[in-house]
Design a protein around this motif. Structure first.
Motif, PDB file in Angstrom:
ATOM      1  N   HIS A 157       0.836  -1.207   0.000  1.00  0.00           N
ATOM      2  CA  HIS A 157       0.000   0.000   0.000  1.00  0.00           C
ATOM      3  C   HIS A 157       0.874   1.262   0.000  1.00  0.00           C
ATOM      4  O   HIS A 157       0.631   2.200  -0.758  1.00  0.00           O
ATOM      5  N   GLY A 182       2.339   1.783  -3.311  1.00  0.00           N
ATOM      6  CA  GLY A 182       1.313   2.238  -4.242  1.00  0.00           C
ATOM      7  C   GLY A 182       1.092   3.743  -4.158  1.00  0.00           C
ATOM      8  O   GLY A 182       0.657   4.366  -5.130  1.00  0.00           O
ATOM      9  N   GLU A 183       1.387   4.312  -2.998  1.00  0.00           N
ATOM     10  CA  GLU A 183       1.234   5.762  -2.848  1.00  0.00           C
ATOM     11  C   GLU A 183       2.218   6.540  -3.725  1.00  0.00           C
ATOM     12  O   GLU A 183       2.036   7.724  -3.967  1.00  0.00           O
ATOM     13  N   ALA A 224       2.663   6.060  -6.865  1.00  0.00           N
ATOM     14  CA  ALA A 224       2.199   6.129  -8.258  1.00  0.00           C
ATOM     15  C   ALA A 224       1.955   7.584  -8.675  1.00  0.00           C
ATOM     16  O   ALA A 224       1.173   8.296  -8.044  1.00  0.00           O
ATOM     17  N   HIS A 262       4.257   9.862  -8.567  1.00  0.00           N
ATOM     18  CA  HIS A 262       5.148  10.769  -7.841  1.00  0.00           C
ATOM     19  C   HIS A 262       6.613  10.361  -7.899  1.00  0.00           C
ATOM     20  O   HIS A 262       7.450  10.974  -7.245  1.00  0.00           O
ATOM     21  N   ILE A 319      -5.867   4.343  -6.066  1.00  0.00           N
ATOM     22  CA  ILE A 319      -5.135   3.111  -5.710  1.00  0.00           C
ATOM     23  C   ILE A 319      -5.226   2.843  -4.212  1.00  0.00           C
ATOM     24  O   ILE A 319      -5.476   1.722  -3.774  1.00  0.00           O
ATOM     25  N   THR A 320      -5.048   3.884  -3.424  1.00  0.00           N
ATOM     26  CA  THR A 320      -5.026   3.681  -1.970  1.00  0.00           C
ATOM     27  C   THR A 320      -6.421   3.445  -1.390  1.00  0.00           C
ATOM     28  O   THR A 320      -6.552   3.124  -0.224  1.00  0.00           O
ATOM     29  N   LEU A 343      -3.410  -0.894  -9.846  1.00  0.00           N
ATOM     30  CA  LEU A 343      -1.974  -0.654  -9.755  1.00  0.00           C
ATOM     31  C   LEU A 343      -1.272  -1.095 -11.043  1.00  0.00           C
ATOM     32  O   LEU A 343      -0.413  -0.392 -11.583  1.00  0.00           O
ATOM     33  N   ALA A 384       6.775  16.164  -8.909  1.00  0.00           N
ATOM     34  CA  ALA A 384       7.416  14.846  -8.920  1.00  0.00           C
ATOM     35  C   ALA A 384       8.777  14.945  -9.594  1.00  0.00           C
ATOM     36  O   ALA A 384       9.767  14.388  -9.115  1.00  0.00           O
TER      37      ALA A 384
END
Lengths: 242, 359, 94
Positions: free
Chosen positions: A25, A28-29, A31, A33, B67-68, B80, B299
């Motif tokens: 998880h 996944g955060e 994604a 960035h 996603i989260t 994902l 980013a």
């Protein structure tokens, strides 16, 4: 808590599954960035592997979604290392190095479990990825060195918990050899940090909590928020299928 | 690969090159990176491929937003994997653009400074979980309708990248449709969530095909060059025709009171598109333009020290007097275990360097 | 700073028995990372059993000008191709 729930919560596989889910998880955060597109792909690969491992382990214990979405914070048994926020890329990499090496050594011992035998190959790659980045950050620029060292120092206090024996985890009837595991882990980490021109911290390897706190359901503050985010949609529609 | 342009020669030579190019395009042959090509053709391709690549990576954001919060582990894994694919597709496309003599860094800089665009659709927000489904079904569906003909685009590297993208993308649309179907057949609240998402995404999806043919600035030339194979309106019609029965099977309504079957043409007629909205979003006034670009820039900027670290590390390990600035070893090879999930490397053996044998 | 991650060309062997085929390119700071990135990017769906990465800058390619002398001489050597030869009907395994 019913007796059967208590028995379920005591299963060592649940702790392993929670480790994998929680770290997945967190990864996944990232994604959208990541510092470079190639790393978007790499971090997602690791997250997907871990999620796959978690699902396989939950599947042995019950319904994966009930286990992931309907337990309270205190019923999660992941170690605190896995729940630590991503921080900067160095923190994410060092967290991964510490965890993946531990997971690789542990799963490497679980030779009688097909799940572990499959997972250990994935995990070796995660460790390899983290190792290569640790070297590059540690021995890159002064800024990256400083960030990597800070990450090592900050996360060190969560490494002691990794070596708290997981009750009931056996290989062909014998308990896992936790001492050997720790010695190998220490040797490996010392070697990688050394090659990365980083110092092994001398600070304690336990947080202020008693040993094995995450395994006993005591977590750090950010974990509650993580779970709230992860579970809210599922819990908002009781009984719904997705 | 560095692209070497032929020396500027005489007019006769230039005409000869132009003739060879025209013949190749007319014969449906592919133009390859080192072939001569008209400057405008090159510029059009760079613009289009870059915009396409940018769309892939900006397009990660609205979905990564969920996603989260994905409501089941299965959905979490699918989402994902899908968002990861989009990063991968961005990479394939940047790499196709780089065969034209530009580099990714340059293209990213143009994206970040707003000088190159990405698909306006990603300037809409994903407000509920159902939006993930609507993006898969409608946005990816529209993208696929656009992209399948691009697999036959006259420029080889772009066509090849699109073959790969289309192959991988086939699951994207399906997962979206399946997600919506589950919601539509689920609880009342879930059904309403799905309908609301379709209501919000339908019209922007139709706009993805670009302005009507008579207002499309680049279309005619791109068609002549066989970069583009069908007009905007043709593709849009194809998409509507595909979607109407799919919506019915979903049990959801498309938000267009004028939608009706035209027996004569054999197509679904649809209502007027609000092009003023399209233009406003394109000009930067969509709900999320600022947000998407600033996340992308953030980013990139916050990753600068990471990229610099890896470069510094590589330089330290380069033997003095190395042949070029690219890296320590001329080639490297890795064995990957066949058949294991995701093509995992053979961990016992591990990667190793060896001399190249590029036969 | 970031722009000096060089470009690498990636070649993937799809399965044993096949040669490495050009799959695409990517950016990486060095060969080790290029291999890993290539594995993550170009074999996500088990597309390969072996990968080569080569710095794009070390590839020497024939230029379009050289095209004729490079490739045309081969086109009149039809005898290099099996279809050049007549085989009587009924003869097999040739």
């Amino acid at each position: 808590m019913t007796d059967s729930t208590a028995a379920l919560l005591a299963r060592p596989e649940l702790a392993l599954a929670d480790d994998a889910l929680v770290l997945s998880h967190r990864l996944g955060e990232w994604a959208g960035h990541a510092p470079v597109l190639e790393e978007e792909v790499a971090l997602a690969n690791i997250a997907l592997d871990l999620l796959g491992q978690a699902r396989a382990l939950y599947g042995e214990l019950g319904d994966e979604d009930e286990l992931a979405y309907l337990r309270e914070e205190r019923q999660f048994r992941n170690c605190q290392l896995t729940e630590q926020p991503n921080g900067d890329f160095a923190t994410t990499i060092v967290r991964q190095l510490f965890f993946s090496r531990w997971q690789e050594l542990l799963y490497g011992q679980l030779t009688d479990r097909p799940l572990a035998v499959k997972a250990v190959k994935e995990v070796a790659y995660h460790r390899d990825h983290a190792e290569h980045w640790t070297l590059r950050l540690g021995d890159g620029t002064p800024e990256s060195h400083e960030r990597a060292q800070r990450a090592v120092d900050d996360l060190w206090r969560y490494t002691g918990e990794l070596f708290q024996p997981l009750e009931g985890l056996t290989v062909e009837g014998h308990p896992v050899d936790w001492d050997t595991l720790r010695v190998s882990w220490d040797g490996y980490v010392a070697d990688v940090l050394d090659r990365a021109t980083l110092r092994v911290p001398e600070s304690p390897r336990q947080s202020g909590w008693r040993a094995g706190a995450g395994r006993q359901g005591l977590h750090t503050e950010s974990f509650g928020r993580m779970l709230a985010e992860m579970q809210h949609l599922h819990r908002s529609h009781p009984g719904a299928r997705w | 690969m560095t692209t070497v342009l032929p020396e500027q020669g005489t007019d006769a030579e230039a005409q000869e090159f132009q003739r060879a190019f025209d013949t190749a395009v007319a014969a449906d042959e592919r133009i390859e990176p080192r072939d001569w090509m008209p400057d405008d053709y090159r510029a059009t391709l760079v613009r289009q491929i870059a915009q396409h690549a940018h769309s892939e990576i900006i397009g990660m954001q609205p979905e990564a937003n969920w996603i989260t919060r994905a409501p089941s582990l299965r959905r979490k894994a699918i989402l994902l994997a899908k968002v990861q694919d989009e990063a991968g597709h961005g990479l394939y496309l940047y790499s196709a653009a780089e065969t034209l003599g530009v580099n990714r860094e340059e293209l990213l800089e143009k994206l970040h400074s707003g000088r190159q665009k990405y698909s306006s659709i990603f300037n809409y927000p994903t407000l509920t979980w159902a939006d993930v489904g609507a993006i898969g079904w409608l946005v990816d569906g529209a993208a696929i309708t656009n992209q399948v003909p691009l697999c036959r685009c006259s420029y080889g590297p772009y066509a090849r990248a699109m073959v790969r993208v289309c192959k991988e993308e086939s699951f994207h649309q399906r997962q979206g449709y399946e997600l919506l179907l589950e919601l539509s057949r689920g609880t009342e609240a879930q059904h309403a969530m799905a309908q609301d998402a379709v209501d919000r995404w339908w019209w922007p999806s139709l706009m993805m095909f670009g302005p009507p043919d008579d207002e499309s600035a680049h279309s005619a030339q791109s068609m002549a060059w066989k970069i583009k194979r069908h007009s905007n309106d043709e593709l849009r019609q194809r998409f509507v025709d595909i979607c109407v029965p799919q919506a019915e099977a979903l049990g959801l309504t498309l938000p267009d009171p004028d939608l009706r079957w035209d027996t004569e043409s054999g197509h679904w007629e649809y209502g007027a598109i609000d092009w003023s909205e399209f233009k406003a979003v394109l000009r930067g006034h969509g709900p999320c333009n600022e947000q998407r670009l600033s996340q992308r820039r953030a980013a990139h900027e916050s990753g600068a020290w990471v990229r610099a670290a890896a470069s510094a590390y590589a330089r330290k390990r380069q033997p003095t007097g190395a042949r070029n600035a690219t890296g320590p070893s001329p080639a490297a090879e890795q064995h990957v275990t066949a058949g294991s999930e995701g093509g995992r490397p053979d961990t016992d053996e591990g990667p190793r360097s060896r001399e190249a044998d590029p036969r | 700073m970031s722009s000096d991650w060089p470009l690498w060309e990636v070649f993937v062997r799809g399965r044993r028995g096949l040669s490495h085929t050009h799959a695409g390119s990517l950016h990486a700071p060095d060969a080790e990372m290029a291999l890993r990135n290539a594995r993550d990017l170009y074999t996500r769906r088990s597309e390969g059993v072996s990968i080569w990465v080569v710095p794009a800058s070390v590839i020497t390619a024939s230029s379009p000008d050289e095209k004729d002398p490079f490739f045309e001489p081969a086109s009149d050597k039809a005898y290099r191709h099996p279809t050049f030869y007549e085989v009587p009907e009924g003869v097999r395994n040739l």
